[in-house]
Design a protein around this motif. Structure first.
Motif, mmCIF file in Angstrom:
data_model
loop_
_atom_site.group_PDB
_atom_site.id
_atom_site.type_symbol
_atom_site.label_atom_id
_atom_site.label_comp_id
_atom_site.label_asym_id
_atom_site.label_seq_id
_atom_site.Cartn_x
_atom_site.Cartn_y
_atom_site.Cartn_z
ATOM 1 N N ALA A 313 12.868 65.051 69.020
ATOM 2 C CA ALA A 313 13.163 65.690 69.991
ATOM 3 C C ALA A 313 12.069 65.678 71.200
ATOM 4 N N ASP A 314 10.909 65.356 70.795
ATOM 5 C CA ASP A 314 9.739 65.197 71.649
ATOM 6 C C ASP A 314 10.001 63.910 72.428
ATOM 7 N N THR A 315 10.415 63.673 73.823
ATOM 8 C CA THR A 315 10.508 62.607 74.481
ATOM 9 C C THR A 315 9.549 62.079 75.554
ATOM 10 N N SER A 316 8.353 63.139 75.225
ATOM 11 C CA SER A 316 7.260 62.706 76.124
ATOM 12 C C SER A 316 6.398 61.439 76.034
ATOM 13 N N SER A 317 6.734 60.707 74.654
ATOM 14 C CA SER A 317 5.715 59.687 74.191
ATOM 15 C C SER A 317 5.955 58.352 75.256
ATOM 16 N N GLY A 318 7.322 58.305 75.937
ATOM 17 C CA GLY A 318 7.469 57.216 76.699
ATOM 18 C C GLY A 318 7.821 56.016 75.952
ATOM 19 N N VAL A 319 7.865 55.826 74.668
ATOM 20 C CA VAL A 319 8.181 54.888 73.969
ATOM 21 C C VAL A 319 9.135 55.118 72.930
ATOM 22 N N LEU A 320 9.981 53.782 72.530
ATOM 23 C CA LEU A 320 11.122 53.654 71.688
ATOM 24 C C LEU A 320 10.338 53.222 70.369
ATOM 25 N N ALA A 321 10.500 53.703 69.179
ATOM 26 C CA ALA A 321 9.983 53.339 67.748
ATOM 27 C C ALA A 321 10.874 52.935 67.157
ATOM 28 N N THR A 322 10.440 51.629 66.381
ATOM 29 C CA THR A 322 11.552 51.151 65.333
ATOM 30 C C THR A 322 10.317 50.451 64.328
ATOM 31 N N VAL A 323 11.234 50.106 63.122
ATOM 32 C CA VAL A 323 10.536 49.645 62.081
ATOM 33 C C VAL A 323 10.861 48.137 61.865
ATOM 34 N N THR A 324 10.202 47.031 61.990
ATOM 35 C CA THR A 324 10.328 45.788 61.900
ATOM 36 C C THR A 324 10.834 45.473 60.206
ATOM 37 N N SER A 325 11.251 44.139 60.208
ATOM 38 C CA SER A 325 11.513 43.831 58.749
ATOM 39 C C SER A 325 10.375 43.739 57.838
ATOM 40 N N THR A 326 9.234 43.521 58.456
ATOM 41 C CA THR A 326 7.927 43.296 57.527
ATOM 42 C C THR A 326 7.288 44.817 57.405
ATOM 43 N N GLY A 327 7.841 45.739 57.835
ATOM 44 C CA GLY A 327 7.384 47.232 57.754
ATOM 45 C C GLY A 327 6.323 47.645 58.657
ATOM 46 N N ASP A 328 6.263 46.817 59.835
ATOM 47 C CA ASP A 328 5.569 47.319 60.881
ATOM 48 C C ASP A 328 6.248 48.533 61.849
ATOM 49 N N LYS A 601 7.033 34.510 69.265
ATOM 50 C CA LYS A 601 5.620 34.836 68.589
ATOM 51 C C LYS A 601 5.807 35.404 67.203
ATOM 52 N N VAL A 602 6.967 36.279 66.987
ATOM 53 C CA VAL A 602 6.934 36.996 65.679
ATOM 54 C C VAL A 602 8.412 36.564 65.023
ATOM 55 N N ASN A 603 8.282 36.542 63.702
ATOM 56 C CA ASN A 603 9.553 36.116 63.185
ATOM 57 C C ASN A 603 10.685 36.702 63.535
ATOM 58 N N ASP A 604 10.776 38.225 63.588
ATOM 59 C CA ASP A 604 12.124 38.802 63.734
ATOM 60 C C ASP A 604 12.198 39.135 65.227
ATOM 61 N N ALA A 605 11.888 38.438 66.248
ATOM 62 C CA ALA A 605 11.993 38.681 67.647
ATOM 63 C C ALA A 605 12.979 37.785 67.957
#
Length: 905
Positions: A313-328, A601-605
């Motif tokens: 609900a807090d949209t103040s971060s200014g970023v979108l967060a996801t998890v890569t296939s390698t767990g990052d 530069k990264v595998n899943d990009a």
């Protein structure tokens, strides 16, 4: 008889002191009267008879002592027509009489030090007592003053206009001008007093030290000083240079990796561990507890939990967060071009150390059962703790995992689990286990049965987990394409045309070939050689690729085309730009033969890759000078205005000092400016116009008499380029002779000849050319004026009375004399603080100020009285006591007479 004499003397004393008191009172009363002169009292003794044997007193006589030759204090006045005399002398004044509305001056002369003069209703200078100031009137026709003084009066309300005949100009023309020189504008007046602007324009000539002078006047008609003779114009050019390539905003992408050194089968984290990221100052954390541990099977689950909180609900971060296939944990800026700050940390939870004890409680006998206990000390349990028992060779073990820690809860739960495992084999082993707190008690089912029992506890390693970040796509703020158009030339030419064309670049679509490599970076291949062919790049072509949100452009311009002999050289430069962008998500694999191969530069990009092809447009713009432009800034400003008036091109133009800056309307919008005149153009970028007629000026060099003029001074003027104009220059141009330009204008009242004085030839006395970048006019004075209306009167220190008019001119009215007397103290006094001439004073002598002992006139000042109040009070006390003493004499004599009369009784 002596008694009667003493009474007579006493009475004379009373009379004398009464006279003194009268003089003192008059002085005190006039202490603030302007120009008042005090009266002292002189006492003279009266003697009836006197000898060596006899003296008969006669009394005393009081006579006035006039102090007319002592000046009062002079102070400043707010009225400019107030005047005072510093030193000797008096003003000559006359008494005014009005009969039937006509005011006349009396023939009797009066003199005063009261200079409180101001204009009355008839514009005559009168003082506060109503006496008119006399002066010698001025005859403007003869230029002489009258020989007799009469009241000073302003009789002329209007000052007639004076047409301009001469102009004196002092100015320095710069030896190193920056741009055009600002014209010099001088206001002149015609015969009717109407103002006109005389315009002097200045342009550098074809050689050093030469200038071109143009002369015009607003409102003139008929013949002009310079009549439109045109010669070949000055050289001019227009050039283009690229300043900044446009690019799009690019969003920052940063991965956070949570890592552990734990090896299988350890999970690698503990209850109490806290994993945190700080985005733009806001902290997002995930802690592990017994209650939530079942949700996490590894670091990837922790990253996902943090991503859910960031995307919540807090949209103040200014970023979108996801998890890569390698767990990052991957954080991407929501707004391209707006960066974010990031920090990360891991805080380890507390680890409990467990101990264990094995005890033989009871040995087996024929009648007793053998009993062993295993006790585990340390109540709290943690993930990856291992608790084990070996009973009679069979191993039983409990590992704490995220999935069972909640049900085990503590060491009691572990002991219960171990006991249940032992009891599962009870039918085979003949052993039973009983849990109690942290102890497992194992008992044989039958007596005389011995068995072995050992325990062990391996605590969680308590590893210090880490969190690191890596940015593989850096933030880039987009920019608009910027080009510069530079104009050169000499402002003031007529018909010079500057041309350019703003158009869309020539771009061809190059579709990338994408290769998905399993478990490896993705490849993208751009083949520029095929669509562009083997021909050399041409001006106006645009080579472009867009990688994700980053656009890389190389546009062929006149200034860079020589650097690109073939398509392969362009592609090599594109590759260098991608490589130089260290935060690009792509790296260059190869760039040969016009083919560019890139890899993520990264595998899943898997980022979208496109080519931006600009909208199609083309617009030709030109501007032709009309000769009124005073600088290149004027020309570039007018050309920029024409560009901005055109719709359909994504460009805005600004102008400054002969340079036009073209800026794209949006980020990465591409355009191309072509300047006609190149090898493929049919029309030139600049058409040279014509130079207007002028008067030629030369500085330095040789004068007409063969002498060398000092550097920066006028040495020559000629009218060879004035056409049929009427301008003339000095015939004598030798050293020291006057440098003059003459010209005629007709403002509707016939020809009016004006002479422009520029100093002397060979001298730095008027117009010069010294170091500088702009013209410096120090003086421009003309002798004409419009009609004027009377404004006020001014009296100068030399006694000259001037009438001031609102056109700035002054007219001499009269001159005020200073009147001297041989014995000013003998003047006769009259009402109004004035004096009249007497035989004892001598005849009045009229003098100019400061001559023959006459004082100077102080304008805007008043002379106070010469009365000293302190001194007058002292004399007042003395007179009072003397008067009282004389009364005592009379009363004493009276007493003596009474005694004498009483003798008969």
């Amino acid at each position: 008889m002596s008694i009667f004499g003493s009474m007579s003397v006493g009475i004379s004393g009373l009379q004398a002191q009464s006279t003194a008191l009268s003089n003192i009172s008059d002085n005190i009363a006039n202490a603030q009267t302007t120009g008042f002169k005090r009266i002292d009292t002189s006492f003279e003794s009266l003697v009836i008879s006197a000898s060596s044997t006899q003296y008969q007193a006669g009394g005393v006589h009081a006579a006035p002592n006039y102090i007319n030759n002592v000046s009062g204090t002079i102070s400043t006045s707010d009225t400019p027509t107030n005047i005072a005399i510093r030193g000797n002398g008096f003003f000559s004044v006359s008494k005014l009489t009005t009969v039937n509305g006509t005011t006349t001056a009396s023939t009797e002369r009066f003199y005063t030090r009261d200079g409180s003069f101001s204009l009355n209703s008839t514009r005559t200078l009168v003082n506060n007592s109503g006496f008119a100031l006399n002066g010698f009137s001025y005859d403007s026709t003869t230029g002489l003053f009258a020989t007799s003084a009469t009241p000073v009066q302003v009789t002329s309300d209007i000052d007639s206009p004076v047409p301009t005949k001469e102009i004196d100009l002092k100015a320095n023309l710069p030896s190193n001008p920056s741009g055009g020189i600002t014209p010099t504008q001088i206001q002149v007046f015609d015969s009717a007093g109407t103002a006109h602007n005389l315009n002097l324009s200045w342009r550098q000539g074809n050689t050093d030290g030469t200038w071109q002078l143009g002369v015009t006047a607003d409102g003139s008609q008929g013949s002009q000083p310079i009549q439109s003779l045109l010669s070949t114009g000055f050289p001019a050019a227009i050039t283009e240079s690229s300043l900044l390539t446009g690019k799009n905003d690019r969003a920052q992408i940063t991965d956070v990796t949570f890592a552990t050194a734990a090896t299988s089968p350890a999970v690698g984290f503990n209850v109490g561990d806290t994993y945190s990221v700080v985005i733009n100052g806001t902290t997002y954390s995930q802690s592990l507890t017994q209650a939530n541990a079942a949700q996490f099977s590894g670091m990837k689950d922790i990253a996902q939990a943090l991503a859910d909180k960031i995307n919540g609900a807090d949209t103040s971060s200014g970023v979108l967060a996801t998890v890569t296939s390698t767990g990052d944990l991957r954080l991407s800026a929501k707004t391209a071009g707006t960066p974010f700050t990031l920090d990360q940390s891991v805080t380890a939870g507390a680890i409990t150390t467990h101990t264990f004890t094995d005890t033989l409680v009871q040995s087996a006998t024929a009648t007793t059962k053998e009993i062993h206990t295993s006790t585990f000390v340390g109540n709290t349990i943690n993930i990856d703790d291992v608790y084990s028992m070996n009973v009679n060779g069979t191993a039983y073990s409990v590992r704490v995992t995220p999935q069972n820690i909640s049900s085990l809860s503590n060491i009691t739960g572990v002991v219960q689990k171990l006991a249940s495992l032992i009891n599962q084999d009870s039918a085979t082993t003949g052993l039973t286990a009983t849990p109690s707190n942290g102890t497992v008690t194992v008992t044989a089912s039958n007596p005389n049965v011995a068995f072995t029992q050992t325990s062990n506890a391996v605590d969680s390693a308590g590893l210090t987990n880490t969190a690191t970040q890596s940015t593989y796509t850096g933030n880039i703020t987009g920019s608009k394409e910027v080009e510069k158009i530079s104009l050169t030339g000499q402002p003031g030419d007529v018909g010079t045309t500057y041309s350019l064309t703003i158009q869309s670049p020539q771009a061809k679509t190059v579709t990338p070939v994408q290769t998905l490599n399993a478990g490896a970076p993705t490849d993208y291949t751009y083949d520029f050689a095929t669509p562009y062919g083997s021909t050399a790049p041409a001006v106006g072509q645009l080579y472009s690729i867009t990688l994700g949100t980053s656009t890389y452009n190389i546009q062929m311009t006149n200034s860079n085309i020589a650097n690109y002999p073939d398509v392969a050289s362009v592609v090599t430069d594109l590759a260098a730009r991608v490589t130089a962008d260290t935060n690009s998500p792509f790296s260059v694999v190869s760039s040969t033969g016009g083919v560019l191969q890139l890899a993520t530069k990264v595998n899943d990009a898997q980022l979208s890759t496109t080519q931006v092809v600009p909208q199609s447009f083309s617009q030709a713009i030109s501007y032709t000078t009309d000769g009124t432009e005073t600088s290149l800034s004027d020309i570039s400003g007018k050309l920029a205005a024409k560009i901005n008036a055109i719709s359909g091109i994504p460009v805005q133009a600004t102008s400054s000092g002969g340079t036009i800056t073209l800026t794209g309307n949006t980020n990465a919008s591409a355009f191309y400016t072509s300047i006609p005149g190149g090898s493929t153009a049919l029309t030139p970028g600049v058409v040279v116009g014509k130079t207007p007629g002028h008067i030629s000026l030369t500085f330095g060099g040789t004068l007409s008499d063969g002498t060398t003029a000092a550097a920066g001074t006028l040495s020559h003027m000629d009218t060879a380029s004035i056409g049929t104009g009427n301008a003339t220059v000095s015939a004598d141009q030798s050293s020291g002779s006057a440098a003059q330009v003459g010209f005629d204008f007709d403002f509707g009242y016939g020809l009016q000849h004006i002479v422009l004085n520029l100093g002397n030839f060979g001298e730095a006395s008027g117009l010069t050319q010294f170091d500088g970048s702009s013209i410096n006019v120090t003086s421009k004075v003309q002798d004409g004026s419009p009609a004027g209306t009377f404004k006020d009167v001014q009296i100068n220190a030399d006694g000259t009375v001037l009438a001031n008019y609102d056109n700035g001119r002054q007219r001499t009215i009269a001159k005020v004399p200073v009147v001297l007397f041989n014995n000013p103290d003998a003047l006769s006094r009259s009402t109004g603080n004035v004096f009249t001439e007497t035989v004892d004073s001598g005849k009045a002598r009229f003098n100019d100020t400061g001559v023959n002992g006459a004082g100077d006139i102080a304008s805007g000042s008043l002379e106070g009285s010469n009365v000293d109040i302190a001194s007058e009070f002292t004399q007042l006390i003395v007179a009072q006591r003397s008067y009282t003493a004389n009364t005592k004499v009379i009363t004493t004599a009276d007493d003596l007479l009474q005694d004498t009369i009483n003798l008969k009784r």
